[in-house]
Write an enzyme that holds these catalytic residues in place. Structure first.
Site, mmCIF file in Angstrom:
data_model
loop_
_atom_site.group_PDB
_atom_site.id
_atom_site.type_symbol
_atom_site.label_atom_id
_atom_site.label_comp_id
_atom_site.label_asym_id
_atom_site.label_seq_id
_atom_site.Cartn_x
_atom_site.Cartn_y
_atom_site.Cartn_z
ATOM 1 N N TYR A 1 -9.489 -8.799 -5.827
ATOM 2 C CA TYR A 1 -8.452 -8.433 -6.783
ATOM 3 C C TYR A 1 -8.446 -9.338 -8.011
ATOM 4 O O TYR A 1 -7.858 -9.008 -9.030
ATOM 5 C CB TYR A 1 -7.071 -8.527 -6.121
ATOM 6 C CG TYR A 1 -6.790 -7.424 -5.139
ATOM 7 C CD1 TYR A 1 -5.967 -6.370 -5.469
ATOM 8 C CD2 TYR A 1 -7.361 -7.442 -3.876
ATOM 9 C CE1 TYR A 1 -5.713 -5.354 -4.574
ATOM 10 C CE2 TYR A 1 -7.112 -6.443 -2.963
ATOM 11 C CZ TYR A 1 -6.281 -5.395 -3.320
ATOM 12 O OH TYR A 1 -6.028 -4.392 -2.420
ATOM 13 N N HIS B 1 -3.971 -9.121 3.920
ATOM 14 C CA HIS B 1 -5.435 -9.123 4.086
ATOM 15 C C HIS B 1 -5.830 -10.055 5.223
ATOM 16 O O HIS B 1 -5.349 -11.179 5.293
ATOM 17 C CB HIS B 1 -6.123 -9.611 2.810
ATOM 18 C CG HIS B 1 -6.072 -8.619 1.689
ATOM 19 N ND1 HIS B 1 -6.169 -8.981 0.362
ATOM 20 C CD2 HIS B 1 -5.918 -7.267 1.703
ATOM 21 C CE1 HIS B 1 -6.093 -7.896 -0.387
ATOM 22 N NE2 HIS B 1 -5.942 -6.852 0.400
ATOM 23 N N ARG C 1 -0.128 -2.370 -6.685
ATOM 24 C CA ARG C 1 -0.474 -3.437 -5.735
ATOM 25 C C ARG C 1 -1.458 -4.417 -6.378
ATOM 26 O O ARG C 1 -1.324 -5.639 -6.250
ATOM 27 C CB ARG C 1 -1.062 -2.797 -4.476
ATOM 28 C CG ARG C 1 -1.564 -3.754 -3.397
ATOM 29 C CD ARG C 1 -1.901 -2.919 -2.163
ATOM 30 N NE ARG C 1 -2.773 -3.604 -1.234
ATOM 31 C CZ ARG C 1 -2.365 -4.413 -0.246
ATOM 32 N NH1 ARG C 1 -1.085 -4.695 -0.119
ATOM 33 N NH2 ARG C 1 -3.232 -4.956 0.590
ATOM 34 N N ARG D 1 0.872 -1.172 0.000
ATOM 35 C CA ARG D 1 0.000 0.000 0.000
ATOM 36 C C ARG D 1 0.914 1.228 0.000
ATOM 37 O O ARG D 1 2.040 1.182 0.496
ATOM 38 C CB ARG D 1 -0.884 0.040 1.247
ATOM 39 C CG ARG D 1 -1.807 -1.158 1.423
ATOM 40 C CD ARG D 1 -2.573 -1.045 2.742
ATOM 41 N NE ARG D 1 -3.537 -2.127 2.922
ATOM 42 C CZ ARG D 1 -3.307 -3.228 3.619
ATOM 43 N NH1 ARG D 1 -2.126 -3.414 4.218
ATOM 44 N NH2 ARG D 1 -4.233 -4.167 3.734
ATOM 45 N N HIS E 1 -2.026 2.318 -5.909
ATOM 46 C CA HIS E 1 -2.741 1.067 -5.649
ATOM 47 C C HIS E 1 -2.794 0.179 -6.894
ATOM 48 O O HIS E 1 -2.916 -1.041 -6.778
ATOM 49 C CB HIS E 1 -4.169 1.358 -5.167
ATOM 50 C CG HIS E 1 -4.868 0.157 -4.607
ATOM 51 N ND1 HIS E 1 -4.596 -0.335 -3.354
ATOM 52 C CD2 HIS E 1 -5.792 -0.663 -5.151
ATOM 53 C CE1 HIS E 1 -5.340 -1.410 -3.146
ATOM 54 N NE2 HIS E 1 -6.072 -1.640 -4.220
ATOM 55 N N LYS F 1 -2.227 -1.987 7.955
ATOM 56 C CA LYS F 1 -3.378 -1.406 8.652
ATOM 57 C C LYS F 1 -3.436 -1.911 10.089
ATOM 58 O O LYS F 1 -3.176 -3.074 10.351
ATOM 59 C CB LYS F 1 -4.669 -1.777 7.921
ATOM 60 C CG LYS F 1 -4.849 -1.066 6.588
ATOM 61 C CD LYS F 1 -6.186 -1.416 5.968
ATOM 62 C CE LYS F 1 -6.425 -0.615 4.697
ATOM 63 N NZ LYS F 1 -7.721 -0.951 4.077
#
Length: 307
Positions: A288, A279, A256, A157, A253, A181
């Site tokens: 994705y 994730h 990614r 990211r 992004h 995150k």
């Protein structure tokens, strides 16, 4: 302000503060995510205030929430509505968890169907063209090449890229440590070619910068010796796209997304890609995978026992 109004406002502020602490301490969410949740709830508070509806978080009814969402539907798109409903559900579920309510006023409220909008994917040739368009005669050029190679080869990211530390590089082991995150950390493999570009940047460019206090360990720096901003990385990529005449709408992004797609197309399994992307849920990784049916048919023909 009327005395009842004052206590009503204080009530919402108090519960919102408790919710923020819960998200921060128990859920381990990032400040950016907490700010998004807060914004969703503040929209509801503003609506209640504007319409003189004095209902506390404990007493607010489903009818009031419905009227708020009806007004909202005329102001924002389905994707934004969905996000706000999700934020409100989390808030009221927290109140139930704390034994402050018995049920959520959003129990029967459906999330609008949004469809999943996927970003453009770059081909390997397009990625090569973008990186080849970087002007390596400037100090920033060497940095930008190392950054974009890292962005693509590690599937980062943009926030992970700009906060990457020198102490996060474990080249001997072939990994980098990434803080994602909610401050969750993961180890991602790094290629020898990307290691080489980072080594060139650190030894020939970064070493000559006047590095500001507090950024001694930050890998990618601007010309003033400070951490790059997300906006700066966006600008670098947009300018390169214009330079090569790329018509796709791209951002950090996109690299990614391309990383994940190219891995899957070349035979990597979803679980491995999930771990590298950081994730929590495999479902997020599946978003994705917008592969065409031709590729899926090839997978079936190659791997199914009844081919």
């Amino acid at each position: 302000m009327h005395e009842n109004d004052y206590f009503w406002c204080m009530s919402w502020a108090s519960y919102l503060k408790q919710f923020q602490n819960y998200l921060r301490l128990e859920r381990g969410l990032s400040e950016n995510t907490i700010a998004n949740y807060t914004f969703d709830i503040e929209k509801l508070i503003f609506y209640l205030n504007e319409n003189n509806i004095n209902e506390s978080p404990i007493k607010i009814t489903e009818e009031t929430i419905q009227s708020f969402l009806y007004k909202l539907s005329g102001e924002v798109n389905a994707r934004s509505q969905s996000r706000i409903i999700s934020g409100l559900k989390s808030f009221f579920n927290f109140l139930i968890f704390e034994d402050l309510r018995n049920e959520t006023p959003l129990e029967l409220i459906e999330v609008p169907k949004t469809g999943r909008k996927l970003p453009d994917t770059l081909s390997t040739n397009e990625i090569d063209s973008l990186i080849s368009a970087i002007d390596l005669s400037t100090p920033e050029g060497e940095r930008n090449r190392a950054m974009l190679e890292t962005l693509y080869s590690c599937g980062l990211r943009v926030s992970e890229l700009i906060t990457l530390k020198i102490s996060d590089l474990f080249f001997n082991e072939g990994f980098i440590k990434v803080t994602g995150k909610g401050d969750k950390q993961r180890f991602v493999p790094i290629s020898k070619s990307t290691e080489k570009f980072i080594a060139i940047y650190t030894s020939e460019i970064r070493n000559k910068l006047n590095i500001q206090k507090g950024f001694e360990d930050t890998l990618f720096l601007n010309r003033r010796g400070k951490q790059l901003t997300r906006a700066m990385v966006f600008t670098i990529i947009k300018d390169l796209a214009v330079k090569i005449g790329l018509k796709k709408s791209i951002s950090p992004h996109t690299f990614r997304h391309s990383f994940a797609t190219h891995l899957l197309e070349n035979g990597a399994d979803l679980r491995s890609i999930q771990l590298m992307l950081g994730h929590e849920s495999i479902t997020t990784t599946e978003v994705y995978m917008h592969l065409d049916r031709t590729f899926l048919a090839e997978v079936l023909n190659n791997y199914h026992p009844r081919k």
